[in-house]
Structures are given as C-alpha cells and as structure tokens.
Write a protein that holds these residues in place. Structure first.
Motif, PDB file in Angstrom:
ATOM      1  N   MET A   1       0.845  -1.192   0.000  1.00 50.42           N
ATOM      2  CA  MET A   1       0.000   0.000   0.000  1.00 50.42           C
ATOM      3  C   MET A   1       0.880   1.241   0.000  1.00 50.42           C
ATOM      4  N   LYS A   2       0.569   2.214  -0.870  1.00 51.32           N
ATOM      5  CA  LYS A   2       1.389   3.412  -0.986  1.00 51.32           C
ATOM      6  C   LYS A   2       1.239   4.323   0.228  1.00 51.32           C
ATOM      7  N   GLU A   3       2.305   5.088   0.493  1.00 52.20           N
ATOM      8  CA  GLU A   3       2.320   5.968   1.663  1.00 52.20           C
ATOM      9  C   GLU A   3       1.186   6.990   1.621  1.00 52.20           C
ATOM     10  N   LYS A   4       0.857   7.456   0.422  1.00 52.66           N
ATOM     11  CA  LYS A   4      -0.208   8.464   0.318  1.00 52.66           C
ATOM     12  C   LYS A   4      -1.553   7.904   0.774  1.00 52.66           C
ATOM     13  N   ASN A   5      -1.732   6.586   0.624  1.00 55.75           N
ATOM     14  CA  ASN A   5      -2.965   5.960   1.089  1.00 55.75           C
ATOM     15  C   ASN A   5      -3.020   5.911   2.612  1.00 55.75           C
ATOM     16  N   TYR A   6      -1.858   5.676   3.250  1.00 57.93           N
ATOM     17  CA  TYR A   6      -1.795   5.746   4.708  1.00 57.93           C
ATOM     18  C   TYR A   6      -2.115   7.164   5.177  1.00 57.93           C
ATOM     19  N   ASN A   7      -1.542   8.146   4.481  1.00 64.51           N
ATOM     20  CA  ASN A   7      -1.790   9.543   4.840  1.00 64.51           C
ATOM     21  C   ASN A   7      -3.258   9.901   4.667  1.00 64.51           C
ATOM     22  N   THR A   8      -3.909   9.290   3.687  1.00 63.73           N
ATOM     23  CA  THR A   8      -5.330   9.531   3.472  1.00 63.73           C
ATOM     24  C   THR A   8      -6.148   9.053   4.675  1.00 63.73           C
ATOM     25  N   LEU A   9      -5.747   7.914   5.250  1.00 60.40           N
ATOM     26  CA  LEU A   9      -6.436   7.413   6.437  1.00 60.40           C
ATOM     27  C   LEU A   9      -6.296   8.381   7.605  1.00 60.40           C
ATOM     28  N   ILE A  10      -5.102   8.943   7.774  1.00 57.03           N
ATOM     29  CA  ILE A  10      -4.888   9.903   8.861  1.00 57.03           C
ATOM     30  C   ILE A  10      -5.697  11.174   8.615  1.00 57.03           C
ATOM     31  N   LEU A  11      -5.715  11.635   7.374  1.00 57.55           N
ATOM     32  CA  LEU A  11      -6.521  12.814   7.041  1.00 57.55           C
ATOM     33  C   LEU A  11      -8.000  12.539   7.295  1.00 57.55           C
ATOM     34  N   LEU A  12      -8.450  11.344   6.954  1.00 61.20           N
ATOM     35  CA  LEU A  12      -9.837  10.968   7.199  1.00 61.20           C
ATOM     36  C   LEU A  12     -10.132  10.978   8.695  1.00 61.20           C
ATOM     37  N   PHE A  13      -9.197  10.459   9.479  1.00 64.15           N
ATOM     38  CA  PHE A  13      -9.382  10.448  10.932  1.00 64.15           C
ATOM     39  C   PHE A  13      -9.565  11.866  11.465  1.00 64.15           C
ATOM     40  N   PHE A  14      -8.683  12.775  11.065  1.00 64.35           N
ATOM     41  CA  PHE A  14      -8.770  14.145  11.580  1.00 64.35           C
ATOM     42  C   PHE A  14      -9.983  14.886  11.023  1.00 64.35           C
TER      43      PHE A  14
END
Length: 233
Positions: free
Chosen positions: A1-14
């Motif tokens: 899974m690409k790093e930007k997808n992980y970052n998307t999860l964090i953005l979704l959380f916030f």
C-alpha cells in the motif's frame, strides 16, 4: 500500500474528528452519533495496514486497545437509554488502558535508578490520580470502586509512558507520553463533568483530547514498529 494511502487514512481520521467536534459544539447529536463511532475503526485500519507485516505481536495490543476504545465509544452513545452503558463503556476503556500498559511495559528498557531519579514525575502522576478521586469522592455513590480501579490503571499507564524515555527514540517517546497525558486529561474532564459539575465545553474538550491521545499512541506504535523490524523481548 502506498504511503499516500496511509496519509489519506490519517486525514480521514482528523476530518472525522473535526466533524465530531463541530457537531458537539453546536449540539448536532445526529451527526455526532455517526461520526464518533467511525474514528477508532479508521485508526485501527491504519495501524493494521502499517504493521501487519511486522513479526512482533506487541503492536496487536495497541490494535486491541483501539478496538476496545471503539466499543467504549459506542456504549457511551447509548448511556442516555440505560446507566449500565456507562459501566460497559468504563470497562471497555479500562481494557484499552490495560492493553497500552502491556505495550509500554514490553517496550521499557532496563535502566538502573530511574525510579529514584524521576520519583517526582511518577509521584506527581499518582498524586494527581488520588487528588481527582478525592475531589469526586462524595459524588461517586456506587461508582467508588470502579473509579478507583480505573484511576489506578490510567495512572499506571501514564507512569509507564514516562518510563519509556530511556532507550527509545525521542520522537516515539514524545508520542507515547503526550498521548498518555492527553488520555488522563480527557478522562479527568469526563469524570468532573459527570460526577461533579457539568460544563458546556466538556464534550468537545473530552473528544479533542481523547482523539489526539488515541492518534498519538497509534502513531507512536507505528513509528516504533514500522521504523525497523522490532522483535519481541
């Protein structure tokens, strides 16, 4: 899974956390009812996807803590229907703290004399817990024993987060310790609001400190186990 997808999860959380805070601030209960239960699953997915390939099983306790917190979130949503749901929520969050205690205890590196050199730190945390219970005591009723157990458990969790300072990367320790402190602040506001004096700002303050606490402990776990292959001690 690409790093930007992980970052998307964090953005979704916030984003969900922001939506929930706005809903609480403006009394939009219907929005709060769906935004709050979505927070912890997003963090759980983030931790699992980040660390599922790591050989250590310790991080699974962080994941378990997040899922128990999700159960606590859901139980507290239905507290207005039956006071027992508050007890169920309390038990769920107690389980969360026990999971984090296990994680922190496993990650502690031996350090002779730490308890003596830093006695003012852990004594201050214990003193805070005792003082809070004392302030609430006359209003606790049948909740005295559960609150004592809960306060003891979260105090131990905070103390162990401080104990991680020795032998751990500074950034990871900061994530863990600040996360633990924010958790005790969140629970303190909740307890004061429920048992002593309700306040208009309490709900957003509880959710903000709780959300940040869970994120920091989750991110600290990811940074610790994700930076290198950490094997169980």
């Amino acid at each position: 899974m690409k790093e930007k997808n992980y970052n998307t999860l964090i953005l979704l959380f916030f984003l969900l956390l922001l939506i929930d805070l706005i809903a609480l601030a403006f009394g939009m209960k219907a929005i709060h009812f769906w935004s709050k239960p979505l927070l912890m699953p997003v963090l759980a997915v983030y931790v699992y996807l980040k660390l599922s390939g790591n050989p250590s099983s310790i991080w699974l306790f962080t994941l378990s803590g997040i899922l128990l917190a999700w159960a606590g979130d859901v139980f507290l949503l239905f507290e207005y229907k039956n006071p027992l749901f508050f007890l169920f929520g309390l038990a769920s969050f107690l389980g969360t703290h026990i999971c984090y205690i296990f994680v922190f205890r496993k990650l502690i590196k031996p350090s002779a004399g730490w308890w003596t050199k830093n006695s003012w730190l852990w004594l201050a945390v214990l003193g805070y817990g005792v003082t809070l219970v004392y302030i609430l005591w006359n209003n606790l009723g049948d909740m005295k024993i559960p609150v004592i157990v809960y306060a003891s458990c979260i105090s131990i969790m905070v103390i162990l987060s401080l104990r991680l300072q020795t032998g751990m990367k500074k950034q990871v320790w900061i994530y863990f310790s600040i996360g633990a402190f924010l958790f005790i602040i969140s629970d303190s506001i909740l307890a004061l609001n429920k048992f002593l004096q309700p306040a208009d700002f309490a709900s957003p303050a509880i959710m903000l400190t709780y959300g940040l606490a869970q994120y920091l402990i989750s991110a600290g776990t990811v940074k610790y186990f994700g930076s290198a292959i950490a094997r169980e001690g």
